[in-house]
Scaffold this active site. Structure first.
Site, PDB file in Angstrom:
ATOM      1  N   HIS A   8      -9.532  27.615  -9.434  1.00  0.00           N
ATOM      2  CA  HIS A   8      -9.207  28.801  -9.818  1.00  0.00           C
ATOM      3  C   HIS A   8     -10.294  29.979  -9.455  1.00  0.00           C
ATOM      4  CE1 HIS A   8     -11.867  27.358 -13.232  1.00  0.00           C
ATOM      5  NE2 HIS A   8     -12.441  28.583 -13.275  1.00  0.00           N
ATOM      6  N   HIS A  88     -15.530  34.827 -10.413  1.00  0.00           N
ATOM      7  CA  HIS A  88     -16.074  33.679  -9.999  1.00  0.00           C
ATOM      8  C   HIS A  88     -15.025  32.838  -9.493  1.00  0.00           C
ATOM      9  CE1 HIS A  88     -14.532  32.128 -14.211  1.00  0.00           C
ATOM     10  NE2 HIS A  88     -14.459  31.105 -13.480  1.00  0.00           N
ATOM     11  N   GLU A 137     -18.200  28.273  -9.614  1.00  0.00           N
ATOM     12  CA  GLU A 137     -18.023  27.142 -10.786  1.00  0.00           C
ATOM     13  C   GLU A 137     -17.700  25.913  -9.767  1.00  0.00           C
ATOM     14  OE1 GLU A 137     -15.228  28.101 -13.650  1.00  0.00           O
ATOM     15  OE2 GLU A 137     -14.976  26.219 -14.258  1.00  0.00           O
TER      16      GLU A 137
HETATM   17  C1  LIG Z   1     -13.217  29.666 -19.187  1.00  0.00           C
HETATM   18  C2  LIG Z   1     -14.426  28.506 -19.077  1.00  0.00           C
HETATM   19  C3  LIG Z   1     -15.018  28.494 -17.851  1.00  0.00           C
HETATM   20  C4  LIG Z   1     -13.974  27.483 -16.930  1.00  0.00           C
HETATM   21  O1  LIG Z   1     -13.774  26.353 -17.351  1.00  0.00           O
HETATM   22  O2  LIG Z   1     -13.567  28.042 -15.887  1.00  0.00           O
HETATM   23  C5  LIG Z   1     -15.283  29.593 -17.339  1.00  0.00           C
HETATM   24  O3  LIG Z   1     -15.168  30.094 -16.151  1.00  0.00           O
HETATM   25  S1  LIG Z   1     -16.299  30.577 -18.336  1.00  0.00           S
HETATM   26  C6  LIG Z   1     -16.897  32.060 -17.200  1.00  0.00           C
HETATM   27  C7  LIG Z   1     -17.932  32.759 -18.090  1.00  0.00           C
HETATM   28  N1  LIG Z   1     -19.312  31.963 -17.740  1.00  0.00           N
HETATM   29  C8  LIG Z   1     -20.360  32.150 -17.012  1.00  0.00           C
HETATM   30  O4  LIG Z   1     -20.017  33.392 -16.359  1.00  0.00           O
HETATM   31  C9  LIG Z   1     -21.373  31.347 -17.206  1.00  0.00           C
HETATM   32  C10 LIG Z   1     -22.211  31.461 -15.702  1.00  0.00           C
HETATM   33  N2  LIG Z   1     -22.938  33.155 -15.806  1.00  0.00           N
HETATM   34  C11 LIG Z   1     -24.137  33.036 -15.975  1.00  0.00           C
HETATM   35  O5  LIG Z   1     -24.993  32.413 -16.515  1.00  0.00           O
HETATM   36  C12 LIG Z   1     -24.564  34.531 -16.116  1.00  0.00           C
HETATM   37  O6  LIG Z   1     -23.544  35.489 -16.033  1.00  0.00           O
HETATM   38  C13 LIG Z   1     -25.315  34.895 -14.434  1.00  0.00           C
HETATM   39  C14 LIG Z   1     -24.404  34.680 -13.421  1.00  0.00           C
HETATM   40  C15 LIG Z   1     -26.518  34.151 -14.415  1.00  0.00           C
HETATM   41  C16 LIG Z   1     -25.686  36.487 -14.589  1.00  0.00           C
HETATM   42  O7  LIG Z   1     -26.553  36.722 -15.767  1.00  0.00           O
HETATM   43  P1  LIG Z   1     -27.822  37.651 -15.902  1.00  0.00           P
HETATM   44  O8  LIG Z   1     -28.579  37.292 -14.750  1.00  0.00           O
HETATM   45  O9  LIG Z   1     -28.145  38.089 -17.243  1.00  0.00           O
HETATM   46  O10 LIG Z   1     -26.788  38.935 -15.768  1.00  0.00           O
HETATM   47  P2  LIG Z   1     -27.292  40.021 -14.629  1.00  0.00           P
HETATM   48  O11 LIG Z   1     -26.100  41.152 -14.953  1.00  0.00           O
HETATM   49  O12 LIG Z   1     -28.725  40.498 -14.812  1.00  0.00           O
HETATM   50  O13 LIG Z   1     -26.980  39.600 -13.311  1.00  0.00           O
HETATM   51  C17 LIG Z   1     -28.277  39.363 -12.339  1.00  0.00           C
HETATM   52  C18 LIG Z   1     -27.669  39.440 -10.962  1.00  0.00           C
HETATM   53  O14 LIG Z   1     -26.387  38.568 -10.656  1.00  0.00           O
HETATM   54  C19 LIG Z   1     -25.560  39.498 -10.317  1.00  0.00           C
HETATM   55  N3  LIG Z   1     -24.103  38.904 -11.015  1.00  0.00           N
HETATM   56  C20 LIG Z   1     -24.114  38.852 -12.274  1.00  0.00           C
HETATM   57  N4  LIG Z   1     -22.712  38.373 -12.357  1.00  0.00           N
HETATM   58  C21 LIG Z   1     -22.010  37.976 -11.264  1.00  0.00           C
HETATM   59  C22 LIG Z   1     -20.937  37.843 -10.726  1.00  0.00           C
HETATM   60  N5  LIG Z   1     -19.989  37.380 -11.675  1.00  0.00           N
HETATM   61  N6  LIG Z   1     -20.756  37.683  -9.372  1.00  0.00           N
HETATM   62  C23 LIG Z   1     -21.419  38.416  -8.715  1.00  0.00           C
HETATM   63  N7  LIG Z   1     -22.779  38.559  -8.882  1.00  0.00           N
HETATM   64  C24 LIG Z   1     -23.101  38.621 -10.172  1.00  0.00           C
HETATM   65  C25 LIG Z   1     -25.641  40.954 -10.890  1.00  0.00           C
HETATM   66  O15 LIG Z   1     -25.112  42.093 -10.291  1.00  0.00           O
HETATM   67  C26 LIG Z   1     -27.160  40.967 -10.955  1.00  0.00           C
HETATM   68  O16 LIG Z   1     -27.482  41.603  -9.497  1.00  0.00           O
HETATM   69  P3  LIG Z   1     -28.461  42.606  -9.161  1.00  0.00           P
HETATM   70  O17 LIG Z   1     -27.855  43.814  -9.953  1.00  0.00           O
HETATM   71  O18 LIG Z   1     -28.469  42.757  -7.620  1.00  0.00           O
HETATM   72  O19 LIG Z   1     -29.770  42.253  -9.663  1.00  0.00           O
HETATM   73 CO   LIG Z   2     -13.785  29.297 -14.400  1.00  0.00          CO
END
Ligand SMILES: CC[C@@H](C(=O)O)C(=O)SCCNC(=O)CCNC(=O)[C@H](O)C(C)(C)COP(=O)(O)OP(=O)(O)OC[C@H]1O[C@@H](n2cnc3c(N)ncnc32)[C@H](O)[C@@H]1OP(=O)(O)O
Ligand SMILES: [Co+2]
Length: 147
Positions: A8, A88, A137
């Protein structure tokens, strides 16, 4: 690690109800599943089916995700992308623990331990900064699925 089926594409949205209208009326989706809460992941989820190679609705799904109250991660994503956006990509693997070990051996940051995802099998995420900017993921293929 051997790349498996694209299961997905996760799309974050501030409103699953509004996104359902978009996928039905703009994109012509014919199978949109009932939304459900997944409190373990802090999200409301809704799957939209796309056709596979045979034309049947068995292809890659669009996974609409809306944050449940208290979900800081998706809320932060939506703060940067208020209209929502691609969040993602999820790929299947036959053995989740072997896949986790393989990513870690390459120095990739696996975010937490494998846990049950929306398809009822174990999943984990790999940090986007280690994956060419794509939050990735990894999901164990459901038993009985042969892709
Ligand atoms: C439906 C259930 C399940 C399934 O079975 O399919 C799911 O899919 S659940 C979906 C939701 N769950 C998650 O997203 C869990 C994993 N994610 C995380 O742990 C966090 O979101 C993260 C990825 C570690 C980011 O968290 P954090 O570091 O606190 O956020 P920041 O805003 O500080 O981001 C840091 C850095 O990373 C970039 N970023 C954040 N999210 C994404 C993204 N989705 N895609 C690409 N890049 C991302 C963000 O822009 C920051 O970059 P810089 O600004 O350059 O530092
Ligand atoms: Co998912």
């Amino acid at each position: 690690m051997k790349l498996g089926r694209l299961n997905h594409i996760g799309v974050a949205t501030p409103s699953i109800a509004d996104s359902i209208v978009f996928w039905r009326d703009v994109m012509g989706a014919t199978k949109i599943h009932e939304p459900f809460d997944l409190p373990e992941q802090g999200v409301k989820v809704c799957f939209v089916d796309t056709p596979g190679a045979d034309g049947a609705l068995n292809g890659t799904q669009i996974e609409l995700i809306e944050p449940l109250p208290g979900n800081a991660g998706i809320a932060a994503f939506l703060a940067k992308n208020p209209a929502g956006g691609q969040h993602h990509m999820c790929y299947e693997v036959p053995d989740i623990h072997a896949a986790k070990a393989a990513f870690e051996a390459l120095g990739k940051r696996v975010l937490g331990e494998p846990r049950i995802g929306a398809h009822g099998t174990l999943i984990f995420f790999v940090h986007p900064k280690d994956m060419g900017g794509v939050l990735t993921e990894i999901m164990e293929t459901p038993k009985g699925d042969h892709h």
